[in-house]
Design a protein around this motif. Sequence first.
Motif, mmCIF file in Angstrom:
data_model
loop_
_atom_site.group_PDB
_atom_site.id
_atom_site.type_symbol
_atom_site.label_atom_id
_atom_site.label_comp_id
_atom_site.label_asym_id
_atom_site.label_seq_id
_atom_site.Cartn_x
_atom_site.Cartn_y
_atom_site.Cartn_z
ATOM 1 N N TYR A 184 6.036 0.169 2.027
ATOM 2 C CA TYR A 184 5.251 -0.665 1.159
ATOM 3 C C TYR A 184 3.891 -1.329 2.014
ATOM 4 O O TYR A 184 2.804 -0.898 1.237
ATOM 5 N N LYS A 185 4.023 -1.484 3.234
ATOM 6 C CA LYS A 185 2.644 -1.938 3.863
ATOM 7 C C LYS A 185 1.922 -0.620 3.915
ATOM 8 O O LYS A 185 0.694 -0.837 3.888
ATOM 9 N N ALA A 240 2.260 7.714 1.434
ATOM 10 C CA ALA A 240 1.036 8.039 1.009
ATOM 11 C C ALA A 240 1.243 8.550 -0.412
ATOM 12 O O ALA A 240 0.417 8.172 -1.367
ATOM 13 N N ALA A 241 2.202 9.583 -0.411
ATOM 14 C CA ALA A 241 2.406 10.238 -1.698
ATOM 15 C C ALA A 241 2.944 9.265 -2.866
ATOM 16 O O ALA A 241 2.489 9.391 -4.064
ATOM 17 N N ALA A 242 3.816 8.294 -2.493
ATOM 18 C CA ALA A 242 4.251 7.337 -3.139
ATOM 19 C C ALA A 242 3.164 6.484 -3.738
ATOM 20 O O ALA A 242 3.246 6.304 -5.179
ATOM 21 N N ALA A 243 2.388 5.954 -2.885
ATOM 22 C CA ALA A 243 1.127 5.211 -3.305
ATOM 23 C C ALA A 243 0.068 5.805 -4.383
ATOM 24 O O ALA A 243 -0.234 5.212 -5.262
ATOM 25 N N ASN A 277 -3.176 -2.427 -8.075
ATOM 26 C CA ASN A 277 -1.991 -3.480 -8.170
ATOM 27 C C ASN A 277 -0.844 -3.309 -9.048
ATOM 28 O O ASN A 277 0.122 -3.899 -8.673
ATOM 29 N N ARG A 278 -1.148 -2.748 -10.058
ATOM 30 C CA ARG A 278 -0.034 -2.085 -10.968
ATOM 31 C C ARG A 278 1.047 -1.407 -10.338
ATOM 32 O O ARG A 278 2.333 -1.355 -10.249
ATOM 33 N N ALA A 279 0.470 -0.404 -9.332
ATOM 34 C CA ALA A 279 1.543 0.499 -8.640
ATOM 35 C C ALA A 279 2.146 -0.349 -7.639
ATOM 36 O O ALA A 279 3.302 -0.049 -7.309
ATOM 37 N N LEU A 280 1.398 -1.179 -6.931
ATOM 38 C CA LEU A 280 2.096 -2.011 -5.836
ATOM 39 C C LEU A 280 3.281 -2.802 -6.502
ATOM 40 O O LEU A 280 4.331 -3.135 -5.743
ATOM 41 N N ALA A 281 2.871 -3.306 -7.595
ATOM 42 C CA ALA A 281 3.893 -4.381 -8.112
ATOM 43 C C ALA A 281 4.881 -3.702 -8.517
ATOM 44 O O ALA A 281 6.330 -4.069 -8.431
ATOM 45 N N TRP A 282 4.987 -2.428 -9.160
ATOM 46 C CA TRP A 282 6.128 -1.737 -9.601
ATOM 47 C C TRP A 282 6.731 -1.295 -8.388
ATOM 48 O O TRP A 282 8.197 -1.221 -8.387
ATOM 49 N N LEU A 283 6.196 -0.603 -7.361
ATOM 50 C CA LEU A 283 7.006 -0.272 -6.233
ATOM 51 C C LEU A 283 7.781 -1.247 -5.706
ATOM 52 O O LEU A 283 9.137 -1.151 -5.115
ATOM 53 N N MET A 294 11.379 0.693 -4.616
ATOM 54 C CA MET A 294 11.284 2.010 -4.527
ATOM 55 C C MET A 294 10.913 2.287 -3.144
ATOM 56 O O MET A 294 11.084 3.385 -2.637
ATOM 57 N N VAL A 295 10.341 1.356 -2.372
ATOM 58 C CA VAL A 295 10.034 1.637 -0.975
ATOM 59 C C VAL A 295 10.559 0.510 -0.179
ATOM 60 O O VAL A 295 10.855 -0.779 -0.657
#
Length: 231
Positions: free
Chosen positions: A194-195, A89-92, A177-183, A188-189
Amino acid sequence: MMIYYILLGAIALVSWLVSSKLKSKFKHYSKVHLRNGMSGAEIAEKMLSDHGIRDVKVISTAGMLTDHYNPVNKTVNLSEGVYSQRNAAAAAVAAHECGHAVQHAKAYEWLTMRSRLVPVVSVTSGLSTWVVLGGIVLGAASGSGLGFYVAVAGLVMMGLATLFSFITLPVEYDASNRALAWLKSRNMVTPEEYKGSEDALKWAARTYLVAAIGALATLVYWGFQVFGSRD
Protein backbone atom coordinates in the motif's frame (compact mmCIF):
# COMPACT_ATOMS: atom_id res chain seq x y z
CA MET A 1 10.95 39.44 -18.67
CA MET A 2 14.17 37.94 -17.36
CA ILE A 3 12.30 36.82 -14.25
CA TYR A 4 9.86 34.94 -16.48
CA TYR A 5 12.63 33.09 -18.30
CA ILE A 6 14.19 32.14 -14.98
CA LEU A 7 10.79 30.95 -13.73
CA LEU A 8 10.11 29.03 -16.93
CA GLY A 9 13.52 27.40 -16.74
CA ALA A 10 12.87 26.45 -13.13
CA ILE A 11 9.50 24.94 -14.01
CA ALA A 12 11.06 22.98 -16.89
CA LEU A 13 13.75 21.67 -14.54
CA VAL A 14 11.22 20.69 -11.86
CA SER A 15 9.06 19.02 -14.51
CA TRP A 16 12.02 16.96 -15.69
CA LEU A 17 12.96 16.03 -12.11
CA VAL A 18 9.39 15.00 -11.23
CA SER A 19 9.06 12.98 -14.44
CA SER A 20 12.37 11.24 -13.79
CA LYS A 21 11.38 10.59 -10.18
CA LEU A 22 8.06 9.11 -11.30
CA LYS A 23 9.82 6.71 -13.67
CA SER A 24 12.26 5.80 -10.91
CA LYS A 25 9.42 5.17 -8.44
CA PHE A 26 7.51 3.08 -10.98
CA LYS A 27 10.61 1.00 -11.64
CA HIS A 28 11.26 0.56 -7.91
CA TYR A 29 7.71 -0.45 -6.98
CA SER A 30 7.54 -2.73 -10.00
CA LYS A 31 9.87 -4.96 -7.99
CA VAL A 32 7.44 -5.12 -5.04
CA HIS A 33 5.41 -8.17 -6.02
CA LEU A 34 1.83 -8.47 -4.83
CA ARG A 35 1.11 -11.09 -2.24
CA ASN A 36 -2.26 -11.87 -3.85
CA GLY A 37 -0.57 -12.54 -7.21
CA MET A 38 -3.10 -10.49 -9.19
CA SER A 39 -2.13 -8.71 -12.39
CA GLY A 40 -2.94 -5.08 -13.16
CA ALA A 41 -5.76 -6.22 -15.45
CA GLU A 42 -7.23 -8.43 -12.74
CA ILE A 43 -6.98 -5.61 -10.19
CA ALA A 44 -8.83 -3.32 -12.61
CA GLU A 45 -11.56 -5.84 -13.34
CA LYS A 46 -12.02 -6.50 -9.63
CA MET A 47 -12.34 -2.80 -8.78
CA LEU A 48 -14.85 -2.23 -11.57
CA SER A 49 -16.88 -5.23 -10.42
CA ASP A 50 -16.85 -4.09 -6.79
CA HIS A 51 -18.28 -0.74 -7.89
CA GLY A 52 -21.00 -2.37 -9.97
CA ILE A 53 -19.53 -1.20 -13.27
CA ARG A 54 -20.25 -3.79 -15.97
CA ASP A 55 -19.97 -1.78 -19.19
CA VAL A 56 -16.27 -0.84 -19.03
CA LYS A 57 -13.62 -3.03 -20.69
CA VAL A 58 -10.03 -3.39 -19.53
CA ILE A 59 -7.62 -3.53 -22.47
CA SER A 60 -3.86 -3.43 -23.05
CA THR A 61 -2.21 -0.47 -24.80
CA ALA A 62 1.33 -0.08 -26.12
CA GLY A 63 3.99 2.05 -24.44
CA MET A 64 5.14 2.92 -20.93
CA LEU A 65 2.99 5.02 -18.57
CA THR A 66 0.40 5.38 -21.35
CA ASP A 67 -2.38 4.26 -19.03
CA HIS A 68 -5.67 6.14 -19.31
CA TYR A 69 -9.43 5.85 -19.08
CA ASN A 70 -11.42 6.64 -22.21
CA PRO A 71 -14.92 7.85 -21.31
CA VAL A 72 -16.02 7.82 -24.96
CA ASN A 73 -15.74 4.07 -25.52
CA LYS A 74 -15.63 3.22 -21.81
CA THR A 75 -12.28 1.43 -21.72
CA VAL A 76 -9.57 1.28 -19.08
CA ASN A 77 -6.38 1.25 -21.13
CA LEU A 78 -3.41 -0.25 -19.29
CA SER A 79 0.15 -0.08 -20.59
CA GLU A 80 2.18 -3.20 -21.18
CA GLY A 81 4.04 -2.67 -17.89
CA VAL A 82 0.76 -2.61 -15.95
CA TYR A 83 -1.71 -4.90 -17.71
CA SER A 84 0.05 -8.21 -17.10
CA GLN A 85 2.39 -7.32 -14.22
CA ARG A 86 1.76 -8.32 -10.61
CA ASN A 87 3.35 -5.65 -8.45
CA ALA A 88 2.55 -2.58 -6.33
CA ALA A 89 3.10 -0.13 -9.18
CA ALA A 90 0.77 -2.02 -11.51
CA ALA A 91 -1.89 -2.26 -8.79
CA ALA A 92 -1.70 1.49 -8.13
CA VAL A 93 -1.95 2.52 -11.78
CA ALA A 94 -4.70 0.03 -12.61
CA ALA A 95 -6.79 1.11 -9.62
CA HIS A 96 -6.19 4.78 -10.42
CA GLU A 97 -7.50 4.43 -13.97
CA CYS A 98 -10.52 2.57 -12.64
CA GLY A 99 -10.96 5.51 -10.29
CA HIS A 100 -11.72 7.56 -13.40
CA ALA A 101 -14.26 4.96 -14.50
CA VAL A 102 -15.94 5.25 -11.10
CA GLN A 103 -15.95 9.05 -11.47
CA HIS A 104 -17.63 8.66 -14.85
CA ALA A 105 -20.23 6.27 -13.49
CA LYS A 106 -21.02 8.66 -10.63
CA ALA A 107 -20.99 11.75 -12.88
CA TYR A 108 -18.18 13.35 -10.88
CA GLU A 109 -18.53 17.06 -11.67
CA TRP A 110 -14.86 17.84 -12.26
CA LEU A 111 -14.52 14.96 -14.73
CA THR A 112 -17.68 16.14 -16.50
CA MET A 113 -16.24 19.66 -16.80
CA ARG A 114 -12.94 18.33 -18.15
CA SER A 115 -14.69 16.07 -20.67
CA ARG A 116 -16.65 19.04 -22.02
CA LEU A 117 -13.43 20.97 -22.57
CA VAL A 118 -11.59 18.15 -24.35
CA PRO A 119 -13.01 18.77 -27.88
CA VAL A 120 -12.24 22.50 -27.66
CA VAL A 121 -8.81 22.22 -26.07
CA SER A 122 -7.70 19.47 -28.46
CA VAL A 123 -8.11 21.96 -31.30
CA THR A 124 -7.09 25.26 -29.70
CA SER A 125 -4.13 24.26 -27.50
CA GLY A 126 -1.78 23.67 -30.42
CA LEU A 127 -2.85 26.84 -32.20
CA SER A 128 -3.01 29.34 -29.35
CA THR A 129 0.66 30.37 -29.30
CA TRP A 130 0.69 30.85 -33.07
CA VAL A 131 -2.48 32.95 -32.94
CA VAL A 132 -0.99 35.17 -30.23
CA LEU A 133 2.25 35.57 -32.18
CA GLY A 134 0.33 36.25 -35.37
CA GLY A 135 -1.68 38.93 -33.63
CA ILE A 136 1.42 40.62 -32.24
CA VAL A 137 3.14 40.59 -35.64
CA LEU A 138 -0.01 41.81 -37.39
CA GLY A 139 -0.42 44.65 -34.93
CA ALA A 140 3.22 45.73 -35.25
CA ALA A 141 3.11 45.57 -39.04
CA SER A 142 -0.20 47.33 -39.64
CA GLY A 143 -0.38 49.59 -36.61
CA SER A 144 -4.09 48.80 -36.38
CA GLY A 145 -6.11 47.34 -33.53
CA LEU A 146 -6.91 44.16 -35.45
CA GLY A 147 -3.67 42.48 -34.41
CA PHE A 148 -4.45 43.16 -30.75
CA TYR A 149 -7.82 41.46 -30.96
CA VAL A 150 -6.32 38.49 -32.78
CA ALA A 151 -3.73 38.18 -30.02
CA VAL A 152 -6.43 38.38 -27.35
CA ALA A 153 -8.31 35.60 -29.13
CA GLY A 154 -5.12 33.54 -28.89
CA LEU A 155 -4.90 34.31 -25.17
CA VAL A 156 -8.47 33.10 -24.69
CA MET A 157 -7.55 29.86 -26.44
CA MET A 158 -4.48 29.56 -24.24
CA GLY A 159 -6.59 30.33 -21.18
CA LEU A 160 -8.89 27.41 -21.96
CA ALA A 161 -5.90 25.06 -22.07
CA THR A 162 -4.68 26.47 -18.74
CA LEU A 163 -8.14 26.04 -17.23
CA PHE A 164 -8.15 22.46 -18.49
CA SER A 165 -4.81 21.82 -16.74
CA PHE A 166 -6.17 23.06 -13.41
CA ILE A 167 -9.47 21.19 -13.72
CA THR A 168 -7.40 18.06 -14.32
CA LEU A 169 -5.85 18.36 -10.83
CA PRO A 170 -8.92 17.48 -8.72
CA VAL A 171 -9.82 14.79 -11.25
CA GLU A 172 -6.44 13.09 -10.87
CA TYR A 173 -6.19 13.48 -7.09
CA ASP A 174 -9.71 12.18 -6.60
CA ALA A 175 -9.05 9.14 -8.81
CA SER A 176 -5.97 8.34 -6.73
CA ASN A 177 -7.91 8.73 -3.48
CA ARG A 178 -10.62 6.39 -4.75
CA ALA A 179 -7.99 3.87 -5.84
CA LEU A 180 -6.13 3.90 -2.54
CA ALA A 181 -9.32 3.73 -0.49
CA TRP A 182 -10.46 0.68 -2.45
CA LEU A 183 -7.09 -1.07 -2.27
CA LYS A 184 -7.06 -0.59 1.50
CA SER A 185 -10.72 -1.37 2.28
CA ARG A 186 -10.68 -4.57 0.23
CA ASN A 187 -7.31 -5.67 1.62
CA MET A 188 -5.99 -5.98 -1.90
CA VAL A 189 -2.47 -5.09 -0.80
CA THR A 190 -0.29 -5.53 2.27
CA PRO A 191 0.76 -2.44 4.29
CA GLU A 192 4.12 -2.42 2.48
CA GLU A 193 2.47 -2.75 -0.92
CA TYR A 194 0.00 0.00 0.00
CA LYS A 195 2.80 2.42 0.87
CA GLY A 196 4.40 1.72 -2.51
CA SER A 197 1.12 2.28 -4.35
CA GLU A 198 0.46 5.50 -2.43
CA ASP A 199 3.96 6.86 -3.08
CA ALA A 200 3.79 6.06 -6.81
CA LEU A 201 0.43 7.83 -7.20
CA LYS A 202 1.65 10.90 -5.32
CA TRP A 203 4.50 11.35 -7.77
CA ALA A 204 2.16 10.81 -10.71
CA ALA A 205 -0.13 13.56 -9.39
CA ARG A 206 2.81 15.94 -9.07
CA THR A 207 3.44 15.77 -12.82
CA TYR A 208 -0.03 17.25 -13.39
CA LEU A 209 0.61 19.96 -10.80
CA VAL A 210 3.85 21.04 -12.47
CA ALA A 211 2.14 21.02 -15.88
CA ALA A 212 -0.65 23.27 -14.59
CA ILE A 213 1.83 25.75 -13.09
CA GLY A 214 3.78 25.77 -16.35
CA ALA A 215 0.60 26.46 -18.36
CA LEU A 216 -0.28 29.37 -16.07
CA ALA A 217 3.23 30.85 -16.32
CA THR A 218 3.07 30.70 -20.11
CA LEU A 219 -0.35 32.37 -20.14
CA VAL A 220 0.87 35.17 -17.87
CA TYR A 221 3.97 35.71 -20.02
CA TRP A 222 2.02 36.07 -23.25
CA GLY A 223 -0.54 38.21 -21.47
CA PHE A 224 2.25 40.67 -20.59
CA GLN A 225 3.49 40.56 -24.17
CA VAL A 226 0.08 41.39 -25.61
CA PHE A 227 -1.15 43.97 -23.09
CA GLY A 228 2.31 45.39 -22.48
CA SER A 229 2.71 46.21 -26.16
CA ARG A 230 -0.63 47.99 -25.96
CA ASP A 231 0.77 50.69 -23.65
